[in-house]
Design a protein around this motif. Structure first.
Motif, PDB file in Angstrom:
ATOM      1  N   TRP A  10       7.471  10.121  15.641  1.00  0.00           N
ATOM      2  CA  TRP A  10       7.343   8.682  15.412  1.00  0.00           C
ATOM      3  C   TRP A  10       6.180   8.049  16.172  1.00  0.00           C
ATOM      4  CZ3 TRP A  10       7.507   4.892  19.144  1.00  0.00           C
ATOM      5  CH2 TRP A  10       7.963   5.273  20.411  1.00  0.00           C
ATOM      6  N   ALA A  11       5.869   8.554  17.388  1.00  0.00           N
ATOM      7  CA  ALA A  11       4.832   7.942  18.223  1.00  0.00           C
ATOM      8  C   ALA A  11       3.455   8.547  17.992  1.00  0.00           C
ATOM      9  CB  ALA A  11       5.213   8.076  19.697  1.00  0.00           C
ATOM     10  N   SER A  12       3.333   9.471  17.083  1.00  0.00           N
ATOM     11  CA  SER A  12       2.073  10.171  16.860  1.00  0.00           C
ATOM     12  C   SER A  12       1.175   9.433  15.877  1.00  0.00           C
ATOM     13  CB  SER A  12       2.339  11.585  16.325  1.00  0.00           C
ATOM     14  OG  SER A  12       1.160  12.159  15.810  1.00  0.00           O
ATOM     15  N   PRO A  13      -0.037   9.061  16.283  1.00  0.00           N
ATOM     16  CA  PRO A  13      -0.969   8.455  15.327  1.00  0.00           C
ATOM     17  C   PRO A  13      -1.381   9.430  14.238  1.00  0.00           C
ATOM     18  CG  PRO A  13      -2.105   8.995  17.371  1.00  0.00           C
ATOM     19  CD  PRO A  13      -0.643   9.225  17.622  1.00  0.00           C
ATOM     20  N   ALA A 160      -7.400   1.311  16.500  1.00  0.00           N
ATOM     21  CA  ALA A 160      -6.971  -0.070  16.275  1.00  0.00           C
ATOM     22  C   ALA A 160      -5.623  -0.390  16.915  1.00  0.00           C
ATOM     23  CB  ALA A 160      -6.901  -0.347  14.769  1.00  0.00           C
ATOM     24  N   TYR A 161      -4.692   0.545  16.871  1.00  0.00           N
ATOM     25  CA  TYR A 161      -3.327   0.265  17.320  1.00  0.00           C
ATOM     26  C   TYR A 161      -2.964   0.988  18.612  1.00  0.00           C
ATOM     27  CZ  TYR A 161       1.661  -0.858  16.784  1.00  0.00           C
ATOM     28  OH  TYR A 161       2.941  -1.337  16.962  1.00  0.00           O
ATOM     29  N   LEU A 190      -8.034  -3.184   9.802  1.00  0.00           N
ATOM     30  CA  LEU A 190      -7.117  -2.065   9.559  1.00  0.00           C
ATOM     31  C   LEU A 190      -5.669  -2.491   9.751  1.00  0.00           C
ATOM     32  CD1 LEU A 190      -8.977   0.908  11.297  1.00  0.00           C
ATOM     33  CD2 LEU A 190      -9.255  -0.009   8.985  1.00  0.00           C
ATOM     34  N   LEU A 191      -5.417  -3.318  10.770  1.00  0.00           N
ATOM     35  CA  LEU A 191      -4.048  -3.701  11.097  1.00  0.00           C
ATOM     36  C   LEU A 191      -3.490  -4.768  10.168  1.00  0.00           C
ATOM     37  CD1 LEU A 191      -4.155  -3.687  14.999  1.00  0.00           C
ATOM     38  CD2 LEU A 191      -3.476  -1.855  13.432  1.00  0.00           C
ATOM     39  N   LEU A 200       3.458   1.419  10.882  1.00  0.00           N
ATOM     40  CA  LEU A 200       3.251   1.432  12.325  1.00  0.00           C
ATOM     41  C   LEU A 200       4.573   1.514  13.085  1.00  0.00           C
ATOM     42  CD1 LEU A 200       0.502  -1.320  12.742  1.00  0.00           C
ATOM     43  CD2 LEU A 200       0.199   1.153  12.993  1.00  0.00           C
ATOM     44  N   PRO A 201       4.628   2.286  14.161  1.00  0.00           N
ATOM     45  CA  PRO A 201       5.831   2.298  15.004  1.00  0.00           C
ATOM     46  C   PRO A 201       5.954   0.974  15.746  1.00  0.00           C
ATOM     47  CG  PRO A 201       4.098   3.609  16.016  1.00  0.00           C
ATOM     48  CD  PRO A 201       3.597   3.216  14.651  1.00  0.00           C
TER      49      PRO A 201
END
Length: 224
Positions: A10-13, A160-161, A190-191, A200-201
């Motif tokens: 879940w936390a992996s870009p 970006a995140y 992008l966001l 996004l998480p």
């Protein structure tokens, strides 16, 4: 086209990239959340070389490494192409995607998640690479100006995140509007894209995750 499964975290870009790509392509898939500290046998079987996610499994065949998976996805499902059609532009997209992963993110992560002289050296390198990207966007490179989510855009979501999240978790500033206005403008685009926002998480959960990661890294370094 066969069943599609994504093994991710879940936390992996890098896992998020594949979620975005499959969304853009309109591909239905099964998702398996993996525990990176207690890797399942399917991760070890499907990716015996790196033993990490993301892994895309299509018709029983595994594909590993996020950039490779993105290209496979673009080749396999032709609608809504992510890579440019022109061969030169495709090569440039691959170049800047690898630049983000191989040249930009490693010193940023070290600068933000480490301390002392290691962090200082990494910060200088990160600033050099950020300046390169800022200048490239300044030239008007169309890879950074699209309205949708192209190949480089999908890869760039980590900038970006994740970078602002890790900055918050570390209590440091590196990528800021004043110093890098063009990168920040690109990041904001992008966001605001729906396909990105959907995947996004949660921000606070991700900040907490990196606070714990940073604390563990610094604690381990203090013992050396």
């Amino acid at each position: 086209m066969g069943e599609v499964k994504l093994l991710g975290f879940w936390a992996s870009p890098y896992s998020l990239r594949i979620k975005e790509a499959l969304k853009i392509k309109g591909v239905d898939y099964e998702y398996d959340e993996e525990d990176l500290w207690n890797k399942s046998q399917q991760v070890l079987n499907y990716n015996p070389v790196h033993k990490k996610v993301p892994i895309l499994v299509h018709a029983g065949k595994p594909i590993a490494e996020s950039l490779v998976i993105l290209e496979y996805t673009d080749d396999r499902w032709k609608g809504n192409p992510m890579l440019p059609q022109d061969p030169y532009d495709r090569a440039q997209a691959r170049f800047w995607a690898k630049f983000i992963d191989d040249q930009l993110m490693p010193p940023i992560l070290t600068a933000l998640m480490r301390s002392g002289e290691i962090a200082k050296r990494a910060r200088r390198k990160a600033e050099e690479q950020l300046n390169l990207l800022e200048n490239e966007i300044k030239t008007g490179n169309k890879l950074f100006e699209g309205k949708g989510m192209g190949f480089v855009d999908i890869v760039g979501v980590v900038v970006a995140y994740w970078v602002p999240v890790i900055q918050q978790a570390a209590g440091k500033e590196l990528l800021v509007q004043k110093s890098y206005p063009r990168i920040c403008s690109w990041a904001n685009r992008l966001l605001t894209c729906n396909v990105t926002r959907e995947k996004l998480p949660p921000h606070d959960k991700l900040v907490s995750f990196y606070e714990d990661r940073i604390a563990a890294i610094l604690k381990k370094a203090s013992r050396l």
